[in-house]
Design an enzyme around this catalytic site. Structure first.
Site, mmCIF file in Angstrom:
data_model
loop_
_atom_site.group_PDB
_atom_site.id
_atom_site.type_symbol
_atom_site.label_atom_id
_atom_site.label_comp_id
_atom_site.label_asym_id
_atom_site.label_seq_id
_atom_site.Cartn_x
_atom_site.Cartn_y
_atom_site.Cartn_z
ATOM 1 N N TYR A 143 52.662 29.912 5.630
ATOM 2 C CA TYR A 143 51.920 28.464 5.347
ATOM 3 C C TYR A 143 50.297 28.900 5.087
ATOM 4 O O TYR A 143 49.975 29.774 5.141
ATOM 5 C CB TYR A 143 52.237 27.852 6.789
ATOM 6 C CG TYR A 143 51.273 28.725 7.916
ATOM 7 C CD1 TYR A 143 50.315 28.025 8.380
ATOM 8 C CD2 TYR A 143 51.524 29.726 8.673
ATOM 9 C CE1 TYR A 143 49.487 28.368 9.522
ATOM 10 C CE2 TYR A 143 50.536 30.347 9.772
ATOM 11 C CZ TYR A 143 49.643 29.609 10.056
ATOM 12 O OH TYR A 143 48.915 30.255 10.955
ATOM 13 N N LYS A 167 49.728 35.417 6.282
ATOM 14 C CA LYS A 167 49.844 34.172 7.016
ATOM 15 C C LYS A 167 51.285 33.614 7.114
ATOM 16 O O LYS A 167 51.892 32.676 6.421
ATOM 17 C CB LYS A 167 48.942 33.049 6.393
ATOM 18 C CG LYS A 167 48.489 32.064 7.413
ATOM 19 C CD LYS A 167 47.406 31.019 6.659
ATOM 20 C CE LYS A 167 47.206 30.028 7.408
ATOM 21 N NZ LYS A 167 46.384 30.197 8.796
ATOM 22 N N GLU A 212 40.494 39.743 16.342
ATOM 23 C CA GLU A 212 40.342 38.429 16.441
ATOM 24 C C GLU A 212 40.692 37.521 17.509
ATOM 25 O O GLU A 212 40.818 38.123 18.548
ATOM 26 C CB GLU A 212 40.906 37.829 15.155
ATOM 27 C CG GLU A 212 42.246 38.261 15.093
ATOM 28 C CD GLU A 212 43.118 37.714 13.556
ATOM 29 O OE1 GLU A 212 42.380 37.408 12.725
ATOM 30 O OE2 GLU A 212 44.331 38.178 13.499
ATOM 31 N N LEU A 251 43.857 38.283 10.222
ATOM 32 C CA LEU A 251 43.753 37.358 8.877
ATOM 33 C C LEU A 251 42.520 37.240 8.406
ATOM 34 O O LEU A 251 41.738 36.850 9.048
ATOM 35 C CB LEU A 251 44.489 36.211 9.248
ATOM 36 C CG LEU A 251 44.906 35.146 8.187
ATOM 37 C CD1 LEU A 251 45.940 35.544 7.292
ATOM 38 C CD2 LEU A 251 44.815 33.695 8.515
#
Length: 281
Positions: free
Chosen positions: A30, A144, A176, A200
């Site tokens: 996505y 992702k 993260e 990411l």
């Protein structure tokens, strides 16, 4: 309006097959693109990441990127969206449930829609709180993908703890947040985890690093520890929705003096300058 099954349709007509591999396996990818003033923000970077994610899971895009962009722009036009996001996801298609890839010729499914989302101006002014938790997600966070259960559970831990987000770490090394990248400042130097398989590579992250370079703010991409996080002068997260968001409390303790720091503020102002002006209608 939603784009699905090769056409635009009202939300009430949209449905997902129980055999869609995204529904059965999370087998898909996505992207979410920010919209400011009716314009897409950094669309080329988002489309490049979409293509990379597809390649990493051996997924063929159902249309060329140019056609996907045309669909997205038509969605914006039909929805008259001024401020918000465009969400799109691509699954490996509808096929009998089996772990192996479906038969050749199975068409991937693209779904896209718009959502009105305002900039988090008040939160960016005041800052947010976070807790730290072990990062137990899979080891391909650079993709992702639709497999977001690890992030969902982490975010829920923050909710239950009365915090706004979670800062994740692997054996004491900060990676993260639940759905965003993390940066800290110590003695005027910006630190963030390198863009490898453990995080990411956020579009906003890349913009902020480039802004830091232009502002002569030293920025280093290297792993840093929980201890360094605790001792940081400033901390902030970056994401499509949250932009440059100060973190002022971590695990109940203030970051620095407990207020958004000067470098964070400088990067917030610089980021705001990159937001495009509204289109003339």
């Amino acid at each position: 309006m939603i784009w699905m099954d090769d056409r635009f349709m009202p939300e009430s007509e949209a449905s997902v097959s129980y055999l869609d591999r995204g529904y059965c396996f999370g087998d898909g990818i996505y992207e979410m693109i920010r919209v400011y003033g009716g314009r897409l923000y950094e669309p080329s970077a988002h489309y490049e990441r979409l293509e990379r994610s597809a390649a990493e899971i051996k997924l063929s895009l159902p249309y060329p990127i140019e056609e996907i962009n045309r669909i997205v722009l038509e969605l914006l036009k039909r929805e008259r969206l001024e401020e918000g996001t465009v969400y799109m996801q691509i699954t490996r298609g509808v096929a009998p449930r089996a772990h192996g890839f479906p038969a050749p010729g199975t068409k991937p499914v693209l779904m896209a829609y718009c959502g009105a989302v305002k900039r988090p101006v008040e939160a960016m002014a005041a800052g947010i709180s976070a807790i730290t938790r072990p990062d137990v997600r899979w080891l391909r966070c650079d993709i992702k993908s639709l497999n977001l259960l690890g992030s969902v559970l982490a975010k829920q831990e923050a909710v239950e703890a009365g915090a706004d987000d979670v800062i994740l770490h692997r054996d004491g090394i900060i990676t993260e947040c639940s759905a965003s990248n993390l940066m800290i400042v110590k003695d005027g130097v910006l630190l963030t985890h390198p863009a490898n398989h453990l995080i990411l590579n956020g579009i906003t992250r890349a913009v902020v690093l480039e802004l830091a370079r232009k502002l002569n703010i030293p920025a280093i991409e290297r792993p840093f520890t929980l201890q360094e996080l605790t001792a940081a002068d400033e901390a902030f997260l970056t994401s499509t929705i949250m932009e440059v968001m100060p973190i002022v409390r971590i695990d109940g303790s203030p970051v620095g003096d407990g207020l958004p720091g000067s470098i964070t503020r400088k990067l917030q102002r610089a980021f705001e300058d990159t937001i495009p002006s509204p289109q003339r209608r």
